[in-house]
Scaffold this active site. Sequence first.
Site, PDB file in Angstrom:
ATOM      1  N   LYS A 122       0.816  -1.289  -0.110  1.00  0.00           N
ATOM      2  CA  LYS A 122       0.072  -0.003   0.028  1.00  0.00           C
ATOM      3  C   LYS A 122       0.672   1.459  -0.152  1.00  0.00           C
ATOM      4  O   LYS A 122       0.710   2.197  -0.786  1.00  0.00           O
ATOM      5  CB  LYS A 122      -0.982  -0.083   0.908  1.00  0.00           C
ATOM      6  CG  LYS A 122      -1.930  -1.262   1.218  1.00  0.00           C
ATOM      7  CD  LYS A 122      -2.990  -1.089   2.314  1.00  0.00           C
ATOM      8  CE  LYS A 122      -2.278  -1.831   3.456  1.00  0.00           C
ATOM      9  NZ  LYS A 122      -1.592  -3.294   3.424  1.00  0.00           N
ATOM     10  N   ILE A 123       1.965   1.215   0.926  1.00  0.00           N
ATOM     11  CA  ILE A 123       2.774   2.285   0.875  1.00  0.00           C
ATOM     12  C   ILE A 123       3.500   2.764  -0.066  1.00  0.00           C
ATOM     13  O   ILE A 123       3.722   3.697  -0.819  1.00  0.00           O
ATOM     14  CB  ILE A 123       3.287   2.262   2.400  1.00  0.00           C
ATOM     15  CG1 ILE A 123       2.536   2.539   3.615  1.00  0.00           C
ATOM     16  CG2 ILE A 123       4.516   3.605   2.317  1.00  0.00           C
ATOM     17  CD1 ILE A 123       2.984   2.172   4.898  1.00  0.00           C
ATOM     18  N   THR A 163      11.314   4.276   5.925  1.00  0.00           N
ATOM     19  CA  THR A 163       9.933   4.901   6.749  1.00  0.00           C
ATOM     20  C   THR A 163       9.192   3.486   7.220  1.00  0.00           C
ATOM     21  O   THR A 163       8.325   3.502   7.615  1.00  0.00           O
ATOM     22  CB  THR A 163       9.152   5.514   6.095  1.00  0.00           C
ATOM     23  OG1 THR A 163       8.731   4.848   4.895  1.00  0.00           O
ATOM     24  CG2 THR A 163       9.702   6.897   5.746  1.00  0.00           C
ATOM     25  N   SER A 164      10.079   2.350   7.151  1.00  0.00           N
ATOM     26  CA  SER A 164       9.249   0.999   7.364  1.00  0.00           C
ATOM     27  C   SER A 164       9.685   0.330   8.762  1.00  0.00           C
ATOM     28  O   SER A 164       8.699   0.744   9.652  1.00  0.00           O
ATOM     29  CB  SER A 164       9.496   0.061   6.114  1.00  0.00           C
ATOM     30  OG  SER A 164       8.862  -0.910   6.336  1.00  0.00           O
ATOM     31  N   ARG A 165      10.507  -0.241   8.850  1.00  0.00           N
ATOM     32  CA  ARG A 165      11.137  -0.714  10.267  1.00  0.00           C
ATOM     33  C   ARG A 165      12.410  -0.551  10.315  1.00  0.00           C
ATOM     34  O   ARG A 165      13.321  -0.813   9.309  1.00  0.00           O
ATOM     35  CB  ARG A 165      10.536  -2.236  10.408  1.00  0.00           C
ATOM     36  CG  ARG A 165       8.961  -2.349  10.679  1.00  0.00           C
ATOM     37  CD  ARG A 165       8.602  -1.861  12.230  1.00  0.00           C
ATOM     38  NE  ARG A 165       7.220  -2.008  12.424  1.00  0.00           N
ATOM     39  CZ  ARG A 165       6.362  -1.184  12.084  1.00  0.00           C
ATOM     40  NH1 ARG A 165       6.637   0.091  11.760  1.00  0.00           N
ATOM     41  NH2 ARG A 165       5.134  -1.408  12.495  1.00  0.00           N
ATOM     42  N   ASP A 180      13.078   7.300   9.418  1.00  0.00           N
ATOM     43  CA  ASP A 180      12.077   7.581  10.340  1.00  0.00           C
ATOM     44  C   ASP A 180      11.937   6.589  11.507  1.00  0.00           C
ATOM     45  O   ASP A 180      11.108   6.645  12.116  1.00  0.00           O
ATOM     46  CB  ASP A 180      10.610   7.581   9.364  1.00  0.00           C
ATOM     47  CG  ASP A 180       9.596   8.252  10.346  1.00  0.00           C
ATOM     48  OD1 ASP A 180       9.590   9.016  11.234  1.00  0.00           O
ATOM     49  OD2 ASP A 180       8.333   7.278  10.469  1.00  0.00           O
ATOM     50  N   GLU A 230      15.028   1.893  18.247  1.00  0.00           N
ATOM     51  CA  GLU A 230      14.288   3.209  18.306  1.00  0.00           C
ATOM     52  C   GLU A 230      13.403   3.221  19.754  1.00  0.00           C
ATOM     53  O   GLU A 230      13.377   3.922  20.368  1.00  0.00           O
ATOM     54  CB  GLU A 230      13.446   3.428  17.494  1.00  0.00           C
ATOM     55  CG  GLU A 230      12.300   2.394  17.330  1.00  0.00           C
ATOM     56  CD  GLU A 230      11.441   2.766  16.299  1.00  0.00           C
ATOM     57  OE1 GLU A 230      11.765   2.824  14.955  1.00  0.00           O
ATOM     58  OE2 GLU A 230       9.969   2.662  16.147  1.00  0.00           O
ATOM     59  N   HIS A 257       9.691   8.263  14.210  1.00  0.00           N
ATOM     60  CA  HIS A 257       8.620   7.337  13.614  1.00  0.00           C
ATOM     61  C   HIS A 257       7.418   8.133  13.620  1.00  0.00           C
ATOM     62  O   HIS A 257       6.268   7.653  14.112  1.00  0.00           O
ATOM     63  CB  HIS A 257       8.513   6.091  14.852  1.00  0.00           C
ATOM     64  CG  HIS A 257       7.992   5.056  14.075  1.00  0.00           C
ATOM     65  ND1 HIS A 257       8.392   3.690  14.434  1.00  0.00           N
ATOM     66  CD2 HIS A 257       6.819   4.822  13.301  1.00  0.00           C
ATOM     67  CE1 HIS A 257       7.718   2.851  13.815  1.00  0.00           C
ATOM     68  NE2 HIS A 257       6.580   3.479  13.048  1.00  0.00           N
ATOM     69  N   ALA A 284       5.941   9.174  10.519  1.00  0.00           N
ATOM     70  CA  ALA A 284       5.616   9.091   9.232  1.00  0.00           C
ATOM     71  C   ALA A 284       3.952   8.920   9.267  1.00  0.00           C
ATOM     72  O   ALA A 284       3.414   9.522   8.182  1.00  0.00           O
ATOM     73  CB  ALA A 284       6.194   7.944   8.469  1.00  0.00           C
TER      74      ALA A 284
END
Length: 490
Positions: A306-307, A385-387, A411, A416, A448, A450
Site C-alpha cells: 500500500k505505502i 520509513t518502514s522498520r 523515520d 528506537e 517514527h 511518518a
Amino acid sequence: MAPETNTTFLAELPLFAGLDAAARARLESMVEARELAAGSYLFRQGDPSTFVFAVQAGRLEAVAEGDGGPTLLRVLSPGDVGGLTSMVVAKGRSATLRALDPARVLTIPKPRFLELLHSTPALAEAMIAALSDKVRTKTVQVASLLGAEARATPPVAVFDAKPYDRDFFELHVGDGLGFRYFEARLGPDTVELAKGHRVVCPFVNDHLDRSVIEGLAAHGVGLIALRCAGYNNVDLAAAEAHGISVVRVPAYSPHAVAEHAVALLLALNRKTHRAYNRVREGNFSLAGLVGFDLHGRTAGVIGLGKIGRCLAEILVGFGMRVLAHDPYPDETYARDAGLELTTLDELLKASDVVSLHSPLLPSTHHLINAARIATMKQGVVLINTSRGGLVDAAALIDGLKSGQIGAAGLDVYEEESDYFFQDRSDRVIADDLLARLMTFNNVIITSHQAFLTEEALGNIAATTAGSIREFLAGRRRDELTHRVPPPTTN
Ligand code: NAD
C-alpha cells in the site's frame, strides 16, 4: 435450490429436528428462499416482524441503533435462526439485519409458522428450548456488562498513550466502549496494568512476548487491538495458545507514510534542513547546498504494497524512472502505474534513490547490509520509513562515512524503542550508533512520525474502535474483520 433442499436444511436445525413427516411436508410448503447481495438488508430495526428465518449461506450482521449510534449485536452465520421472539411477542424488529456476504436466507411467514407451532408439540418444545437458551445467553451478557469490575473499569487499556491518541480515541467512547490511557509501554513490568480490562491496545514499541501474553491471559484479556499495521512485536503463537485474538489496523493512511518519505527525500536532496539553520544564523551562502533534479533520475521502491505504491505513484509524478521489487509482484498494477519490476540486486545497482516499504520479517532483517550497500550507486539516497531492523545501522554508518551512501532519511531505527516518542532531551544518548547517525549533516532522523497525520490518527482510532466493538459484541475470533491470523506451523 430446490424446495426439498430447503426443507432438508431446516430439518437438520435443532428447532425443526423433531418434526414428523407430515409436519415436514407442511413446512416445505411454507418456506421461501431469499437471496441477498452483500450489503443488502433482510429487514431494518422497527420493521414489523412478519417472518421467522434461518441463514442457509453467507453471514449477516445484527446492528441495533441506539442514542449513542449503531452497536453490532452479533454476526449470524449458516444454521442461525432468528425472529423467534417476535413470533410470540407482538413487536417490531429490534435490530437491523444486513448481509455481510452474498447470503441465502429461508423465511417462513408468521401466520404459517404459528399454524405449525399450534399443531406440532415437537416444534413448541423446541421453540421453548430455543427461547430459554436465548434468555440465558442474554442474561450472561448483561451480567458481564453490569459486573462491578466492568462498571468501574473501561474495557480497553491503551498503552504508550499520547495526547493525540486520546484526542482521537475519545471520539468513540460510548455504548460500553471506554478507554483507560497508560503512558507506560506494555511489557513484562507493566502487564499488571492490564488487570480488569478485556482489551489491550498497544502500539509499535510495546513488547508482547510470551511472558506478557501469559500475564494478559491470566488477567482475562481476550483481545490485543494493535493500533498499527505491523505486528512483529507480538508473539502470535503465544496469543493463539492462550485464546487471545489479535487485530491490527491494516491501512490507516498509506499516503501519510509515503508523503513523509518524500518529505525526507526532498529535504535531504535540496538540503532544506541545512538551509533553514543557515538562514536563521544570518548565513545566506549557498555553498554545499547543491542537489539534483529528481526528474529523470531512477528511484527504487522495495516493497510494492500500500505505502510503496503511493510512493511510487508520487515519484512517477516527479518524472522519475521508478523500479520496484516485491516477492509477490502485481504485474498489471506495475505496468499500469508505469513502474518497472525488477530484482533486488538490479534495483540497488540502478537506483539514485532507494526507499524501503517491505515489512520486517526474519527474511528482511538487515536487508540493507554492508554487502548490499557495496552494490548500490555511489551517493545513493536511502529512505527508511518502514522498520528500523531492515537496515544494519553500523553498515549504514560505514556507507555514509565512505560516501557510498549520499544521504539517509530515517523515520525508524532498529533500537528506537528506548528513544522514539519520548522527550529524552535531559539525558545523554547512550546508543552509540544512534548518536553517530545524528552527527551526519546528510542524515535526517524523525521519530517514527511518518504516520502522524489527522487522517491517519482518525482512521487508526475508528478501525481500532470498530474491531473492539466486534469483539465486545461476541464475534468469533475468525470473524474479526482485521484479525491477524496465527502463524502457520509448517
Ligand atoms: P503492505 O503489507 O501493504 O506491503 C508490504 C509489501 O512488502 C507487500 O507487497 C509484500 O509483498 C512486500 N514484501 C514482503 N517481503 C518483501 C521483501 N523481502 N522484499 C520486498 N518486498 C517485500 O504494507 P504497507 O502498509 O505498505 O506497510 C509497509 C511497512 O511500512 C509496514 O510493514 C510497516 O512496518 C511500515 N509502516 C511504517 C509506518 C511509520 O509511521 N513509519 C506506518 C505504517 C507502516
